[in-house]
Each structure stands twice: as structure tokens, then as C-alpha cells.
Motif scaffolding. Structure first.
Motif, PDB file in Angstrom:
ATOM      1  N   PRO A  87       0.813  -1.235   0.000  1.00 58.84           N
ATOM      2  CA  PRO A  87       0.000   0.000   0.000  1.00 58.84           C
ATOM      3  C   PRO A  87       0.836   1.269   0.000  1.00 58.84           C
ATOM      4  N   SER A  88       2.038   1.196   0.572  1.00 60.89           N
ATOM      5  CA  SER A  88       2.893   2.390   0.639  1.00 60.89           C
ATOM      6  C   SER A  88       3.692   2.630  -0.635  1.00 60.89           C
ATOM      7  N   ASP A  89       3.667   1.680  -1.560  1.00 58.92           N
ATOM      8  CA  ASP A  89       4.438   1.816  -2.796  1.00 58.92           C
ATOM      9  C   ASP A  89       3.817   2.851  -3.724  1.00 58.92           C
ATOM     10  N   ARG A  90       4.609   3.826  -4.117  1.00 56.07           N
ATOM     11  CA  ARG A  90       4.174   4.790  -5.124  1.00 56.07           C
ATOM     12  C   ARG A  90       4.549   4.228  -6.498  1.00 56.07           C
ATOM     13  N   VAL A  91       3.589   4.200  -7.397  1.00 56.08           N
ATOM     14  CA  VAL A  91       3.761   3.467  -8.663  1.00 56.08           C
ATOM     15  C   VAL A  91       3.719   4.429  -9.851  1.00 56.08           C
ATOM     16  N   ALA A  92       4.654   4.233 -10.788  1.00 50.51           N
ATOM     17  CA  ALA A  92       4.691   5.009 -12.028  1.00 50.51           C
ATOM     18  C   ALA A  92       4.705   4.058 -13.216  1.00 50.51           C
ATOM     19  N   LEU A  93       4.042   4.475 -14.307  1.00 46.91           N
ATOM     20  CA  LEU A  93       4.011   3.710 -15.548  1.00 46.91           C
ATOM     21  C   LEU A  93       4.673   4.529 -16.647  1.00 46.91           C
ATOM     22  N   PHE A  94       5.544   3.875 -17.432  1.00 49.58           N
ATOM     23  CA  PHE A  94       6.216   4.513 -18.548  1.00 49.58           C
ATOM     24  C   PHE A  94       5.984   3.648 -19.781  1.00 49.58           C
ATOM     25  N   VAL A  95       5.242   4.177 -20.760  1.00 51.45           N
ATOM     26  CA  VAL A  95       4.803   3.375 -21.909  1.00 51.45           C
ATOM     27  C   VAL A  95       5.480   3.863 -23.183  1.00 51.45           C
ATOM     28  N   ASP A  96       6.299   3.009 -23.772  1.00 47.53           N
ATOM     29  CA  ASP A  96       6.892   3.253 -25.081  1.00 47.53           C
ATOM     30  C   ASP A  96       5.850   2.851 -26.125  1.00 47.53           C
ATOM     31  N   GLY A  97       5.113   3.845 -26.663  1.00 43.72           N
ATOM     32  CA  GLY A  97       3.952   3.561 -27.504  1.00 43.72           C
ATOM     33  C   GLY A  97       4.260   2.717 -28.723  1.00 43.72           C
ATOM     34  N   ALA A  98       5.307   3.078 -29.469  1.00 39.33           N
ATOM     35  CA  ALA A  98       5.639   2.340 -30.688  1.00 39.33           C
ATOM     36  C   ALA A  98       6.033   0.911 -30.366  1.00 39.33           C
ATOM     37  N   ASN A  99       6.802   0.724 -29.306  1.00 38.61           N
ATOM     38  CA  ASN A  99       7.228  -0.626 -28.930  1.00 38.61           C
ATOM     39  C   ASN A  99       6.042  -1.479 -28.506  1.00 38.61           C
ATOM     40  N   MET A 100       5.086  -0.863 -27.829  1.00 41.70           N
ATOM     41  CA  MET A 100       3.934  -1.631 -27.355  1.00 41.70           C
ATOM     42  C   MET A 100       2.957  -1.959 -28.469  1.00 41.70           C
ATOM     43  N   ASP A 101       2.937  -1.179 -29.541  1.00 40.53           N
ATOM     44  CA  ASP A 101       2.148  -1.572 -30.708  1.00 40.53           C
ATOM     45  C   ASP A 101       2.644  -2.903 -31.250  1.00 40.53           C
ATOM     46  N   ALA A 160      12.395   9.993 -10.314  1.00 43.54           N
ATOM     47  CA  ALA A 160      12.687   8.810  -9.502  1.00 43.54           C
ATOM     48  C   ALA A 160      12.389   9.027  -8.016  1.00 43.54           C
ATOM     49  N   GLY A 161      12.486  10.271  -7.549  1.00 43.66           N
ATOM     50  CA  GLY A 161      12.195  10.545  -6.146  1.00 43.66           C
ATOM     51  C   GLY A 161      10.718  10.496  -5.811  1.00 43.66           C
ATOM     52  N   ASN A 162       9.862  10.399  -6.840  1.00 48.27           N
ATOM     53  CA  ASN A 162       8.417  10.427  -6.611  1.00 48.27           C
ATOM     54  C   ASN A 162       7.758   9.051  -6.675  1.00 48.27           C
ATOM     55  N   TYR A 163       8.528   8.019  -6.986  1.00 44.90           N
ATOM     56  CA  TYR A 163       7.938   6.674  -7.054  1.00 44.90           C
ATOM     57  C   TYR A 163       8.886   5.639  -6.463  1.00 44.90           C
ATOM     58  N   ASP A 164       8.308   4.525  -6.034  1.00 49.23           N
ATOM     59  CA  ASP A 164       9.078   3.388  -5.515  1.00 49.23           C
ATOM     60  C   ASP A 164       9.141   2.250  -6.529  1.00 49.23           C
ATOM     61  N   VAL A 165       8.091   2.129  -7.333  1.00 51.63           N
ATOM     62  CA  VAL A 165       7.995   1.039  -8.317  1.00 51.63           C
ATOM     63  C   VAL A 165       7.658   1.646  -9.673  1.00 51.63           C
TER      64      VAL A 165
END
Length: 331
Positions: free
Chosen positions: A154-168, A259-264
């Protein structure tokens, strides 16, 4: 003559034979040998399927071209279309091998039958093509052994980084397109959502309406959208025009600066260019998990990332866009 704007490079072809791939935003996209993006004319979206090869007429812009289909060359599986002559050969029997319709016997001279007459061959059956809108519904799959909720606190701050072209590309390998609204919820369940970033290249000038609608959807779904205009670079020695639209630097900068704003962090890409950035973030105490297709992840990235790796094939039930299946719409 095709409509080529003034100033277009003289070596831009007026016609080409291209394979069109569907993107997550719904566009059908091909590429010329130099890397120039070719967008399918919007009026043909319902008639050109993912993976089909078409001969097209091209209308060139500075960094992309618009394709007007002329003739389909092969189906989505890469199978060449059967020539009409072959269809006729396969669809009709020889007349002298065909029995009489009523008796089952070949008529003989003197019984009212002209031995030189031959019954007209049956017209060849039209090849059966799957309906354009037919899409295979997702098959039921066993629940994955580990989900994001299993590894997040619950304490983990989570960020998502999506490489759009790669994910297509990863989506095509996995057999479905991601619903990014579902992905944002799925990969932050059990933790605390910090931010989600989506990176994509866009054609310069007037935005493509399908892509713009997709980016608006991402923005309303909680994503920060990073766009970069495609850039045309001409090699002074060879004269070849190369189109650039890589956002790897932007992704790495955001991952390091925040990086200072997320744990995962969940990195939606299989590109080996992220190896050192992932290694550096983990040395600073961040946990970085990779989301990709099984055959779309580089060995270098797989080695340095936290485990498990989240393969799209194992999470289809939770991530697939169900508006791509007949009779179902996204809420």
C-alpha cells in the motif's frame, strides 16, 4: 499523376507495395524502405486488415505519406491471393469426366446426345474471405501466477512509462491491443498511483484524427502524453531520406528526473536501450518491472529488470481492449 506537393524529394515513389499494420490507436500504418511512415487513407480503414499487403498510390507530405489502395496483394497471413485462372481450374471439373446429371452415365452417340457437346463448366466458386470486422474473441486463459497486486505494498508509489511504438509491436505479438485505462488500474492495484506517461511520435503538420482521438483518450484516462514530431533527415552522401521519431531519451529522462516520486516503475517496452537506465534506477533502490510480449523483450533488459517480467500473453483477460470484439463496446 499523383498529388505530390511542391518540394517533395524526387525519389519519393508514386506507387508502392506495402504491408499495413494496425496500431493501438486504430490506424493502419506501413513504411517505405527509408523509414517514411505511410498512413492508410481513412476511407479504407474498414477494408484493409492488419497484416495485409496492398499496392497503393502515395500522396506525399514532408514526413509521411497517405496511401490510396489500388489492389490487394496478399492476405493478413502473408498468403498470396489465388489467381483467377487457378480458381477456375480448381473450381470446375473436366466435362468428359463429369457423368450425366440424370442417369449418372456418360451419354453415348445415337441417344440424342452430341458427342462433341460439352456441358458448360460450373462457374468457379468465389474464394471465401473472412469478414473484415471478424476478430477472434480472446480465449479463456488461466489466471497468471503473479499479478501486480501481489508485489505491491500500500505504501508503494507506482509510475508507468509506456513506449507507444514498442507496445504496438508487442500487442501484435501477443495477439491483442492493450486498453490503457485498464492497464493503469491493473498495474497500480495494491499500491498508490503516482503518474503514467505515454510516449509517441506524431506526423508534423495537421494531426491524424484517429491518433488525436486516441491521445485524447489517454489524457482523459490519467496519462501524461509526451509527443515528438517525426523528422526527415536526408543523408548527404547517399541521398536516402530517413525518418526519425525515437523517444527513448525522453523516457529515460522522465524515469530519472521523477525517480524521487515513485518506488515502483512499470516500463512498457522490451527495448535493450533501457538496460542502463533500469540498472541505475535499481541501484538507487527503485524496483523496475518490465511489461512486454514474450518474443518482444531483449535479453539485455530481461537480465537487469526486477522479476517477475509481466508478459502480455499471461494478462490478456485483464488488459485486452474488448471494443475490438464483435458486439462488445468499451465503457
Amino acid at each position: 499523376m499523383p498529388d505530390v506537393p511542391p518540394g517533395s524529394p524526387p525519389d519519393d515513389p508514386s506507387e508502392a507495395t506495402l504491408v499495413f499494420r494496425e496500431q493501438s490507436d486504430g490506424r493502419r500504418v506501413g513504411r517505405l524502405p527509408g523509414g517514411k511512415v505511410v498512413l492508410l487513407d481513412l476511407n479504407w480503414l474498414d477494408r484493409v486488415r492488419d497484416g495485409e499487403q496492398w499496392r497503393v498510390r502515395l500522396r506525399h507530405k514532408e514526413t509521411f505519406a497517405i496511401a490510396h489502395p489500388l489492389e490487394r496483394v496478399s492476405s493478413g497471413g502473408g498468403t498470396p491471393l489465388v489467381p483467377p485462372a487457378v480458381l477456375e481450374t480448381r473450381g470446375s471439373a473436366r466435362a468428359d469426366d463429369r457423368p450425366d446429371d440424370t442417369t449418372g452415365e456418360t451419354p453415348e452417340p445415337g441417344n440424342g446426345a452430341d458427342p462433341t457437346e460439352r456441358a458448360a463448366p460450373a462457374p468457379p466458386a468465389a474464394p471465401e474471405l473472412p469478414p473484415v470486422d471478424a476478430v477472434e474473441a480472446p480465449k479463456a486463459a488461466p489466471a497468471p501466477a503473479v499479478t501486480p497486486a501481489d508485489i505491491l505494498r500500500p505504501s508503494d508509489r507506482v509510475a508507468l512509462f509506456v513506449d507507444g511504438a514498442n507496445m504496438d509491436g508487442a500487442g501484435r505479438l501477443a495477439g491483442y491491443f492493450l486498453d490503457y485505462r485498464k492497464a493503469q488500474q491493473y498495474f497500480t492495484a495494491g499500491g498508490t498511483f503516482y503518474a503514467a506517461f505515454y510516449y509517441t511520435a506524431v506526423a508534423a503538420g495537421q494531426p491524424d484524427p484517429l491518433q488525436q482521438r486516441f491521445l485524447d483518450f489517454l489524457s482523459h484516462s490519467g496519462f501524461i502524453v509526451r509527443r515528438k514530431a517525426l523528422k526527415a533527415i536526408r543523408d548527404p552522401d547517399t541521398g536516402e531520406q530517413v525518418i526519425k521519431g525515437n523517444l527513448d531519451v525522453e523516457i529515460v529522462l522522465d524515469m530519472l528526473n521523477t525517480a524521487g516520486n515513485y518506488d515502483v516503475a512499470f516500463l512498457f517496452s522490451g527495448d535493450s536501450d533501457f538496460e542502463r537506465a533500469v540498472d541505475l534506477l535499481r541501484s538507487q533502490g527503485r524496483r523496475v518491472y518490465i511489461v512486454s510480449a514474450r518474443s518482444g523483450i531483449s535479453r539485455e533488459l530481461a537480465y537487469v529488470a526486477d522479476k517477475p517480467i509481466f508478459f502480455l500473453e499471461d494478462h490478456r483477460a485483464a488488459l485486452a481492449r474488448d471494443d475490438r470484439f464483435p458486439g462488445v463496446r468499451n465503457g
